[in-house]
Scaffold this motif. Structure first.
Motif, PDB file in Angstrom:
ATOM      1  N   ILE A 104       0.847  -1.202   0.000  1.00  0.00           N
ATOM      2  CA  ILE A 104       0.000   0.000   0.000  1.00  0.00           C
ATOM      3  C   ILE A 104       0.877   1.246   0.000  1.00  0.00           C
ATOM      4  O   ILE A 104       0.605   2.204  -0.736  1.00  0.00           O
ATOM      5  CB  ILE A 104      -0.972  -0.012   1.205  1.00  0.00           C
ATOM      6  CG1 ILE A 104      -1.997  -1.138   1.041  1.00  0.00           C
ATOM      7  CG2 ILE A 104      -1.681   1.327   1.349  1.00  0.00           C
ATOM      8  CD1 ILE A 104      -2.880  -1.356   2.249  1.00  0.00           C
ATOM      9  N   ALA A 105       1.932   1.244   0.788  1.00  0.00           N
ATOM     10  CA  ALA A 105       2.836   2.395   0.841  1.00  0.00           C
ATOM     11  C   ALA A 105       3.468   2.648  -0.526  1.00  0.00           C
ATOM     12  O   ALA A 105       3.606   3.799  -0.955  1.00  0.00           O
ATOM     13  CB  ALA A 105       3.911   2.171   1.892  1.00  0.00           C
ATOM     14  N   PRO A 139      -4.744   2.574  -3.844  1.00  0.00           N
ATOM     15  CA  PRO A 139      -4.650   1.135  -3.586  1.00  0.00           C
ATOM     16  C   PRO A 139      -6.008   0.448  -3.732  1.00  0.00           C
ATOM     17  O   PRO A 139      -7.017   0.929  -3.212  1.00  0.00           O
ATOM     18  CB  PRO A 139      -4.160   1.033  -2.149  1.00  0.00           C
ATOM     19  CG  PRO A 139      -3.722   2.398  -1.767  1.00  0.00           C
ATOM     20  CD  PRO A 139      -4.393   3.356  -2.669  1.00  0.00           C
ATOM     21  N   THR A 140      -6.035  -0.640  -4.444  1.00  0.00           N
ATOM     22  CA  THR A 140      -7.203  -1.510  -4.555  1.00  0.00           C
ATOM     23  C   THR A 140      -6.740  -2.917  -4.234  1.00  0.00           C
ATOM     24  O   THR A 140      -5.543  -3.168  -4.093  1.00  0.00           O
ATOM     25  CB  THR A 140      -7.800  -1.485  -5.980  1.00  0.00           C
ATOM     26  OG1 THR A 140      -6.827  -2.031  -6.883  1.00  0.00           O
ATOM     27  CG2 THR A 140      -8.186  -0.076  -6.413  1.00  0.00           C
ATOM     28  N   VAL A 141      -7.681  -3.836  -4.144  1.00  0.00           N
ATOM     29  CA  VAL A 141      -7.313  -5.218  -3.856  1.00  0.00           C
ATOM     30  C   VAL A 141      -6.378  -5.741  -4.944  1.00  0.00           C
ATOM     31  O   VAL A 141      -5.334  -6.329  -4.664  1.00  0.00           O
ATOM     32  CB  VAL A 141      -8.563  -6.115  -3.735  1.00  0.00           C
ATOM     33  CG1 VAL A 141      -8.166  -7.578  -3.611  1.00  0.00           C
ATOM     34  CG2 VAL A 141      -9.407  -5.709  -2.532  1.00  0.00           C
ATOM     35  N   ALA A 142      -6.719  -5.493  -6.186  1.00  0.00           N
ATOM     36  CA  ALA A 142      -5.923  -6.017  -7.303  1.00  0.00           C
ATOM     37  C   ALA A 142      -4.533  -5.390  -7.354  1.00  0.00           C
ATOM     38  O   ALA A 142      -3.531  -6.098  -7.503  1.00  0.00           O
ATOM     39  CB  ALA A 142      -6.645  -5.777  -8.620  1.00  0.00           C
ATOM     40  N   THR A 143      -4.455  -4.069  -7.215  1.00  0.00           N
ATOM     41  CA  THR A 143      -3.147  -3.419  -7.300  1.00  0.00           C
ATOM     42  C   THR A 143      -2.275  -3.770  -6.094  1.00  0.00           C
ATOM     43  O   THR A 143      -1.069  -3.950  -6.230  1.00  0.00           O
ATOM     44  CB  THR A 143      -3.277  -1.890  -7.422  1.00  0.00           C
ATOM     45  OG1 THR A 143      -4.015  -1.378  -6.315  1.00  0.00           O
ATOM     46  CG2 THR A 143      -3.932  -1.497  -8.730  1.00  0.00           C
ATOM     47  N   THR A 144      -2.899  -3.890  -4.934  1.00  0.00           N
ATOM     48  CA  THR A 144      -2.144  -4.264  -3.735  1.00  0.00           C
ATOM     49  C   THR A 144      -1.620  -5.687  -3.873  1.00  0.00           C
ATOM     50  O   THR A 144      -0.450  -5.956  -3.596  1.00  0.00           O
ATOM     51  CB  THR A 144      -3.013  -4.137  -2.472  1.00  0.00           C
ATOM     52  OG1 THR A 144      -3.493  -2.796  -2.374  1.00  0.00           O
ATOM     53  CG2 THR A 144      -2.236  -4.484  -1.226  1.00  0.00           C
ATOM     54  N   LYS A 145      -2.472  -6.589  -4.325  1.00  0.00           N
ATOM     55  CA  LYS A 145      -2.056  -7.982  -4.502  1.00  0.00           C
ATOM     56  C   LYS A 145      -0.922  -8.080  -5.509  1.00  0.00           C
ATOM     57  O   LYS A 145       0.020  -8.861  -5.330  1.00  0.00           O
ATOM     58  CB  LYS A 145      -3.238  -8.835  -4.935  1.00  0.00           C
ATOM     59  CG  LYS A 145      -2.908 -10.302  -5.011  1.00  0.00           C
ATOM     60  CD  LYS A 145      -4.122 -11.158  -5.245  1.00  0.00           C
ATOM     61  CE  LYS A 145      -3.651 -12.592  -5.373  1.00  0.00           C
ATOM     62  NZ  LYS A 145      -4.595 -13.545  -4.937  1.00  0.00           N
TER      63      LYS A 145
END
Length: 90
Positions: free
Chosen positions: A9-10, A19-25
């Protein structure tokens, strides 16, 4: 918050991305369970200042560990010096 999720996230925030679930993953350096990713994102979205607070706490928590390791290293080095001195005196 899981440290890998925090780092992901950082990194996204530093890039100016939301940040989204997909981009974070996609940013994760190690596998993390989906509930932990969602919990981290939820915590961040509820309180974006939480990220800087957690980063500061992580840095502060790492510092004593480094000091402890250095102290232990100093003790080991002192013992080795004594052993070497004993061996050389024989």
């Amino acid at each position: 918050m899981h440290p890998a999720v925090l780092n992901a996230i950082a990194a996204l925030v530093a890039q100016g991305k939301t940040p989204t679930v997909a981009t974070t993953k996609a940013k994760l350096a190690e596998p993390v369970a989906m509930p932990l990713i969602i919990a981290g994102l939820t915590a961040y979205k509820n309180n974006p200042d939480l990220l800087s607070t957690l980063e500061q706490q992580t840095e502060q928590a790492a510092q004593p560990s480094q000091d402890k390791d250095q102290t232990q290293l100093d003790r080991i080095e002192a013992k080795l010096d004594k052993l070497l001195a004993l061996l050389e005196s024989r």
